[in-house]
Motif scaffolding. Sequence first.
Motif, PDB file in Angstrom:
ATOM      1  N   PHE A  91       0.821  -1.127   0.045  1.00  0.00           N
ATOM      2  CA  PHE A  91       0.020  -0.193   0.152  1.00  0.00           C
ATOM      3  C   PHE A  91       0.626   1.181  -0.012  1.00  0.00           C
ATOM      4  O   PHE A  91       0.687   2.273  -0.817  1.00  0.00           O
ATOM      5  N   GLU A  94       2.356   1.619  -3.705  1.00  0.00           N
ATOM      6  CA  GLU A  94       1.663   1.814  -4.564  1.00  0.00           C
ATOM      7  C   GLU A  94       0.789   3.087  -4.199  1.00  0.00           C
ATOM      8  O   GLU A  94       0.182   3.753  -5.153  1.00  0.00           O
ATOM      9  N   ALA A  96      -1.361   3.593  -2.292  1.00  0.00           N
ATOM     10  CA  ALA A  96      -2.929   3.288  -2.161  1.00  0.00           C
ATOM     11  C   ALA A  96      -3.523   3.981  -1.311  1.00  0.00           C
ATOM     12  O   ALA A  96      -4.884   3.780  -1.340  1.00  0.00           O
ATOM     13  N   THR A 103      -8.069   2.541   4.875  1.00  0.00           N
ATOM     14  CA  THR A 103      -6.913   1.658   4.636  1.00  0.00           C
ATOM     15  C   THR A 103      -6.767   0.625   5.696  1.00  0.00           C
ATOM     16  O   THR A 103      -6.573  -0.495   5.064  1.00  0.00           O
ATOM     17  N   CYS A 134     -14.227   3.295  -0.425  1.00  0.00           N
ATOM     18  CA  CYS A 134     -12.917   4.273  -0.400  1.00  0.00           C
ATOM     19  C   CYS A 134     -13.559   5.473  -1.009  1.00  0.00           C
ATOM     20  O   CYS A 134     -13.806   5.484  -2.403  1.00  0.00           O
ATOM     21  N   SER A 138      -9.117   5.803  -4.847  1.00  0.00           N
ATOM     22  CA  SER A 138      -7.856   4.873  -4.720  1.00  0.00           C
ATOM     23  C   SER A 138      -7.852   3.608  -5.124  1.00  0.00           C
ATOM     24  O   SER A 138      -7.079   2.841  -4.889  1.00  0.00           O
ATOM     25  N   HIS A 139      -9.002   3.053  -5.628  1.00  0.00           N
ATOM     26  CA  HIS A 139      -9.474   1.588  -5.906  1.00  0.00           C
ATOM     27  C   HIS A 139      -8.428   1.218  -7.154  1.00  0.00           C
ATOM     28  O   HIS A 139      -8.105   0.054  -6.916  1.00  0.00           O
ATOM     29  N   ARG A 141      -5.161   1.981  -7.519  1.00  0.00           N
ATOM     30  CA  ARG A 141      -4.092   1.812  -6.754  1.00  0.00           C
ATOM     31  C   ARG A 141      -4.090   0.619  -5.565  1.00  0.00           C
ATOM     32  O   ARG A 141      -3.124  -0.141  -5.600  1.00  0.00           O
ATOM     33  N   ILE A 142      -5.415   0.577  -5.173  1.00  0.00           N
ATOM     34  CA  ILE A 142      -5.308  -0.503  -3.943  1.00  0.00           C
ATOM     35  C   ILE A 142      -5.425  -1.915  -4.889  1.00  0.00           C
ATOM     36  O   ILE A 142      -4.912  -3.052  -4.286  1.00  0.00           O
ATOM     37  N   ARG A 144      -3.879  -2.642  -7.464  1.00  0.00           N
ATOM     38  CA  ARG A 144      -2.283  -2.928  -7.731  1.00  0.00           C
ATOM     39  C   ARG A 144      -1.547  -3.347  -6.318  1.00  0.00           C
ATOM     40  O   ARG A 144      -0.712  -4.157  -6.448  1.00  0.00           O
ATOM     41  N   ALA A 145      -1.946  -2.676  -5.225  1.00  0.00           N
ATOM     42  CA  ALA A 145      -1.300  -3.057  -4.046  1.00  0.00           C
ATOM     43  C   ALA A 145      -1.401  -4.604  -3.607  1.00  0.00           C
ATOM     44  O   ALA A 145      -0.807  -5.285  -3.224  1.00  0.00           O
TER      45      ALA A 145
END
Length: 155
Positions: A91, A94, A96, A103, A134, A138-139, A141-142, A144-145
Amino acid sequence: MDPTQLTVNGTVYSVRAATDTPLLYILRNDLKLKGVKFGCGVGMCGACTVMIDGLAARSCDVPLWSIAGKTIITIEGLAKAGVPHVLQQAFIDEQAAQCGYCTSGMIVAAAALLQLHPRPDVRQIHIALEQNLCRCGSHVRIVRAVQRAADALLS
């Protein structure tokens, strides 16, 4: 009130509270675990997500009577010896998190997913996190994390 035994982040606690007290209140008020957030209070936003016996659960909607003898993991229980859990690091890497309110719930829900499905596809990640809101958007990036963490765990 008889005490209830809880195992939280590997430590056994004896808690005295009304049996209908939400787990969220026990974690934040009695055990001082502030990483678990109060969001909506009705199990709809995911800010209070913890793992109970390895499964993601909304702690605001879980009464004390239902968790005696179960193992609970919060965001604080994921890091070991000051080293971030692979998801926490992913997180960060990325970027995120925006405001950060969702988070901890997102990370704990993702940790539960990775225990069940070590190599989740994007659809499985979406399904596992769809109950965690969220508001910052940030979905991407989340996701991807979570993918980064899954790759790191398997390498």
